[in-house]
Design a protein around this motif. Structure first.
Motif, PDB file in Angstrom:
ATOM      1  N   GLU A   1       0.829  -1.210   0.000  1.00  0.00           N
ATOM      2  CA  GLU A   1       0.000   0.000   0.000  1.00  0.00           C
ATOM      3  C   GLU A   1       0.861   1.257   0.000  1.00  0.00           C
ATOM      4  OE1 GLU A   1      -2.582  -0.473   3.366  1.00  0.00           O
ATOM      5  OE2 GLU A   1      -3.760  -2.050   2.387  1.00  0.00           O
ATOM      6  N   LEU A   2       1.899   1.290   0.857  1.00  0.00           N
ATOM      7  CA  LEU A   2       2.807   2.447   0.889  1.00  0.00           C
ATOM      8  C   LEU A   2       3.466   2.645  -0.473  1.00  0.00           C
ATOM      9  CD1 LEU A   2       4.640   1.979   4.327  1.00  0.00           C
ATOM     10  CD2 LEU A   2       2.984   3.768   3.731  1.00  0.00           C
TER      11      LEU A   2
ATOM     12  N   ARG B   1       2.423   1.610  -3.446  1.00  0.00           N
ATOM     13  CA  ARG B   1       1.446   2.033  -4.458  1.00  0.00           C
ATOM     14  C   ARG B   1       1.113   3.517  -4.318  1.00  0.00           C
ATOM     15  NH1 ARG B   1      -0.604  -1.970  -7.522  1.00  0.00           N
ATOM     16  NH2 ARG B   1      -0.682  -4.084  -6.694  1.00  0.00           N
ATOM     17  N   GLU B   2       0.952   3.989  -3.079  1.00  0.00           N
ATOM     18  CA  GLU B   2       0.674   5.417  -2.856  1.00  0.00           C
ATOM     19  C   GLU B   2       1.763   6.290  -3.463  1.00  0.00           C
ATOM     20  OE1 GLU B   2       0.428   5.931   1.369  1.00  0.00           O
ATOM     21  OE2 GLU B   2      -1.421   4.755   1.541  1.00  0.00           O
ATOM     22  N   ARG B   3       2.996   5.803  -3.444  1.00  0.00           N
ATOM     23  CA  ARG B   3       4.158   6.572  -3.923  1.00  0.00           C
ATOM     24  C   ARG B   3       4.568   6.203  -5.333  1.00  0.00           C
ATOM     25  NH1 ARG B   3       6.909   5.697   1.981  1.00  0.00           N
ATOM     26  NH2 ARG B   3       5.177   6.735   2.999  1.00  0.00           N
ATOM     27  N   GLU B   4       3.816   5.276  -5.937  1.00  0.00           N
ATOM     28  CA  GLU B   4       4.163   4.761  -7.260  1.00  0.00           C
ATOM     29  C   GLU B   4       5.612   4.302  -7.280  1.00  0.00           C
ATOM     30  OE1 GLU B   4       3.001   7.588 -10.243  1.00  0.00           O
ATOM     31  OE2 GLU B   4       0.911   7.563  -9.598  1.00  0.00           O
TER      32      GLU B   4
ATOM     33  N   LYS C   1       4.064   1.558  11.509  1.00  0.00           N
ATOM     34  CA  LYS C   1       2.604   1.520  11.357  1.00  0.00           C
ATOM     35  C   LYS C   1       2.055   0.171  11.803  1.00  0.00           C
ATOM     36  CE  LYS C   1       2.070   4.970   7.777  1.00  0.00           C
ATOM     37  NZ  LYS C   1       1.388   5.359   6.547  1.00  0.00           N
TER      38      LYS C   1
END
Length: 157
Positions: A38-39, A41-44, A153
């Motif tokens: 997820e991290l 993907r958020e940052r591509e 996290k």
């Protein structure tokens, strides 16, 4: 753009003390791996993620832009954690603090071991290091920071 500066050795050692888990199950590996994906993907971020406990791979993902080379880096960085019991960035930093490099002074095959950031020990209270979590695809300090952020996290959840 300047490359990120590696944290001080004392800060890297403190991260490892602070990021010790109470347990590490198959479900924990899935949760941590999913969090890392997820991290990324958020940052591509074009990374590959690998989580192991003992000799068993519990999680692996390759995001768009990652390549088979990332898997080779994962293996090399993971072996450093398995051999030294601490993060690959910390191992490399300790060699640099002595005025040398891991490649020059470790006497280990650089095709098998890489003391570059991105591999972090999974330590369990009372058991020690039981596995590894590795990210590959970004500059080494960024790989390391992504793993640390995910562990923080994961522990706060």
């Amino acid at each position: 753009m300047n490359a990120p500066v590696a944290p001080e050795i004392a800060d890297l050692e403190e991260q490892e003390r602070r990021l010790t888990l109470q347990r590490f199950t198959h479900d924990d590996a899935w949760a941590l791996g999913t969090l890392l994906v997820e991290l990324a993907r958020e940052r591509e971020a074009p990374v590959a993620v690998d989580i192991r406990r003992g000799g068993q791979q519990l999680f692996h993902a390759a995001l768009p832009g990652s390549t088979p080379d990332n898997d080779a880096w994962i293996d090399r960085k993971r072996r450093v954690v398995e051999r030294y019991g601490c993060s690959s960035l910390l191992v490399g930093s300790r060699f640099r603090a002595k005025g040398t490099t891991f490649e020059e002074s470790s006497r280990l095959d650089p095709d098998t071991y890489a003391a570059h950031g991105g591999a972090f020990p999974i330590a369990v209270t009372g058991a020690g290091v039981v596995g590894t979590v590795v990210v590959s695809g970004l500059p080494q300090v960024e790989d390391h920071k992504m793993v640390v952020e995910a562990l923080e996290k994961f522990l706060s959840a």
